[in-house]
Motif scaffolding. Structure first.
Motif, PDB file in Angstrom:
ATOM      1  N   ASP A 154       0.870  -1.536   0.178  1.00  0.00           N
ATOM      2  CA  ASP A 154       0.118  -0.227  -0.059  1.00  0.00           C
ATOM      3  C   ASP A 154       1.047   0.928   0.439  1.00  0.00           C
ATOM      4  O   ASP A 154       1.876   1.535   0.631  1.00  0.00           O
ATOM      5  N   ARG A 155       0.425   2.163  -1.057  1.00  0.00           N
ATOM      6  CA  ARG A 155       1.395   3.361  -0.844  1.00  0.00           C
ATOM      7  C   ARG A 155       1.790   4.636   0.115  1.00  0.00           C
ATOM      8  O   ARG A 155       2.133   5.144   0.859  1.00  0.00           O
ATOM      9  N   ARG A 156      -0.123   4.281   0.605  1.00  0.00           N
ATOM     10  CA  ARG A 156       0.053   5.153   1.872  1.00  0.00           C
ATOM     11  C   ARG A 156       0.540   4.844   3.458  1.00  0.00           C
ATOM     12  O   ARG A 156       0.942   5.442   3.849  1.00  0.00           O
ATOM     13  N   ALA A 157       0.774   3.543   3.343  1.00  0.00           N
ATOM     14  CA  ALA A 157       1.520   2.845   3.718  1.00  0.00           C
ATOM     15  C   ALA A 157       2.545   3.703   4.365  1.00  0.00           C
ATOM     16  O   ALA A 157       3.363   3.467   5.309  1.00  0.00           O
ATOM     17  N   ARG A 158       3.150   2.921   2.637  1.00  0.00           N
ATOM     18  CA  ARG A 158       4.486   3.076   3.079  1.00  0.00           C
ATOM     19  C   ARG A 158       5.274   4.333   3.029  1.00  0.00           C
ATOM     20  O   ARG A 158       6.313   4.917   3.563  1.00  0.00           O
ATOM     21  N   LEU A 159       4.172   5.128   2.787  1.00  0.00           N
ATOM     22  CA  LEU A 159       4.552   6.478   2.440  1.00  0.00           C
ATOM     23  C   LEU A 159       5.374   7.001   4.482  1.00  0.00           C
ATOM     24  O   LEU A 159       5.704   7.523   4.364  1.00  0.00           O
ATOM     25  N   ALA A 160       3.734   6.314   4.965  1.00  0.00           N
ATOM     26  CA  ALA A 160       3.798   7.011   6.176  1.00  0.00           C
ATOM     27  C   ALA A 160       5.370   6.913   7.317  1.00  0.00           C
ATOM     28  O   ALA A 160       5.756   7.504   7.371  1.00  0.00           O
ATOM     29  N   TYR A 161       5.469   5.209   6.726  1.00  0.00           N
ATOM     30  CA  TYR A 161       6.708   4.849   7.327  1.00  0.00           C
ATOM     31  C   TYR A 161       8.076   5.406   6.656  1.00  0.00           C
ATOM     32  O   TYR A 161       9.339   5.588   6.875  1.00  0.00           O
ATOM     33  N   ASP A 162       7.821   5.258   5.295  1.00  0.00           N
ATOM     34  CA  ASP A 162       8.988   6.957   4.736  1.00  0.00           C
ATOM     35  C   ASP A 162       9.321   7.787   5.718  1.00  0.00           C
ATOM     36  O   ASP A 162      10.480   8.442   6.096  1.00  0.00           O
ATOM     37  N   ILE A 163       8.063   8.533   5.996  1.00  0.00           N
ATOM     38  CA  ILE A 163       8.179  10.276   6.756  1.00  0.00           C
ATOM     39  C   ILE A 163       8.959   9.743   7.925  1.00  0.00           C
ATOM     40  O   ILE A 163       9.870  10.183   8.660  1.00  0.00           O
TER      41      ILE A 163
END
Length: 247
Positions: A154-163
């Protein structure tokens, strides 16, 4: 006539019942607890303070042995109190290595050399994990809590962990830049202050971002799972309607 067995009540489960076991398994230690808790953060600062004070009043040799002695005492105390052993052992070896480098270099500032370069190493690893799309905050959290790595789809979940992971990159980079400059300036006292001041406050910021990222990623996973269940239910309903008897 045989009477049907009564349905068990939800609140009547004994401690050994499957439901109780599942409830116990759901309680996972927090990230702070896994790192030794608040006491672990406090204990980690004591050898540093002792080293600096002993070096000022008694010299390098006394400072080295004092910091090691305090680290041993803290390790024994945590073992006696049955607190998490891994943070105690890693803390002791961290102090021992720092003291050894201070002794080899013959300078008090050498005590902080490992921490300085470790910050650079950690920052590089965390940054690399984002570049290869395996943000370490998500990987570590999911591994510790047994949630799997499905969040990566999931792109949004991965983005949260990226941040969250990039927040740690900033923290490690700030520690390295400031403390390396103080090391080069031979400012041992300010170096110790920077290590403590840039430890808890910056860690608290990174931890807060991590909690946000975990909550966001888990919410996304639950939403995706709910959508999948709804889709499966609709598909099953359509199949039943298609093959239902025309009676």
């Amino acid at each position: 006539m045989t009477q049907p067995a009564p349905d068990p009540r939800p609140g009547d489960q004994s401690p050994g019942a499957p439901g109780a076991d599942e409830a116990e398994q759901e309680r996972q230690p927090t990230l702070l607890e896994q790192m030794g808790g608040v006491s672990g953060l406090v204990y980690s600062s004591v050898p540093v303070v002792v080293f600096v004070l002993a070096n000022v009043f008694f010299g390098l040799s006394v400072a080295i042995w004092s910091s090691i002695g305090v680290a041993v005492a803290i390790t024994v105390l945590r073992v006696v109190r049955k607190e998490p052993l891994q943070p105690a052992i890693s803390g002791f070896f961290g102090v021992a290595i720092a003291a050894f480098i201070a002794w080899k270099t013959g300078s008090a500032k050498g005590f902080f050399l490992v921490g300085i370069w470790t910050s650079l190493l950690y920052g590089g690893v965390f940054l690399l994990s984002v570049l290869v799309r395996w943000p370490l905050v998500g990987v570590i959290w999911s591994y510790l809590n047994g949630h799997g790595q499905s969040w990566r789809k999931d792109r949004r979940a991965r983005l949260a962990y990226d941040i969250a992971t990039l927040t740690f990159v900033v923290v490690f980079a700030a520690r390295f830049v400031v403390q390396k400059w103080l090391y080069d300036q031979d400012s041992t006292g300010w170096l110790a202050f920077a290590r403590l001041a840039m430890g808890y406050p910056l860690f608290a910021v990174a931890l807060a971002v991590t909690v946000w990222a975990v909550a966001r990623a888990q919410a996304r996973q639950k939403a995706i799972e709910a959508e999948q269940v709804e889709t499966d239910a609709e598909a099953e309903a359509r199949l039943r309607e298609k093959y239902a008897d025309p009676a």
